[in-house]
Design a protein around this motif. Sequence first.
Motif: not given
Length: 162
Positions: A37-40, A67-75, A118-119, A143-145
């Motif tokens: 899941x992508x949340x920005x 298997x669920x991953x949520x990737x958070x970056x930016x806002x 995201x670092x 390192x990077x979303x």
Amino acid sequence: MMKKIITSILALVFLTIASISTVNAADNGYGKQKVVYHINYDDPKKQKGALVNIQNHINAVGAENMEIKVVLHGNGLALLLEPDSLANVPKFKHANATDKMTVRIDGLKDQGVVFNVCNNTVKGRKVSVDNDLYNVEQSEIVPSGVAELAKLQMQGYTYIKP
């Protein structure tokens, strides 16, 4: 003869129990799934909706089949940003890690959902992982979303942006 009957009945009971746990995923037609899941975005209503979507997904497929991953970056980091930290990080408009939201986050984590941060965003927006973000371990920082999203898709994860 009686021993064979009892052994056969026990074997049948065991097979029935074993098949019930694996048939549930097959019964619903979903099987095993790997999803990212992508949340920005920082809108608290949309973020709450995303967490509800994830829980509904788990309810339909079963945590043991996912298997669920949520990737958070930016806002998107606003999801884990503590409200008391908003003054420390002026590049954010929202800090959505309220008590109600953290209960949802913890509930998803308890079901095996991994939240990746995201670092690049952490460094670029001068966020303190220990002081500003809710319940983030070093192992959850990527390192990077966007690069993480691409990597996971290459590994067979289905991309969803709620």
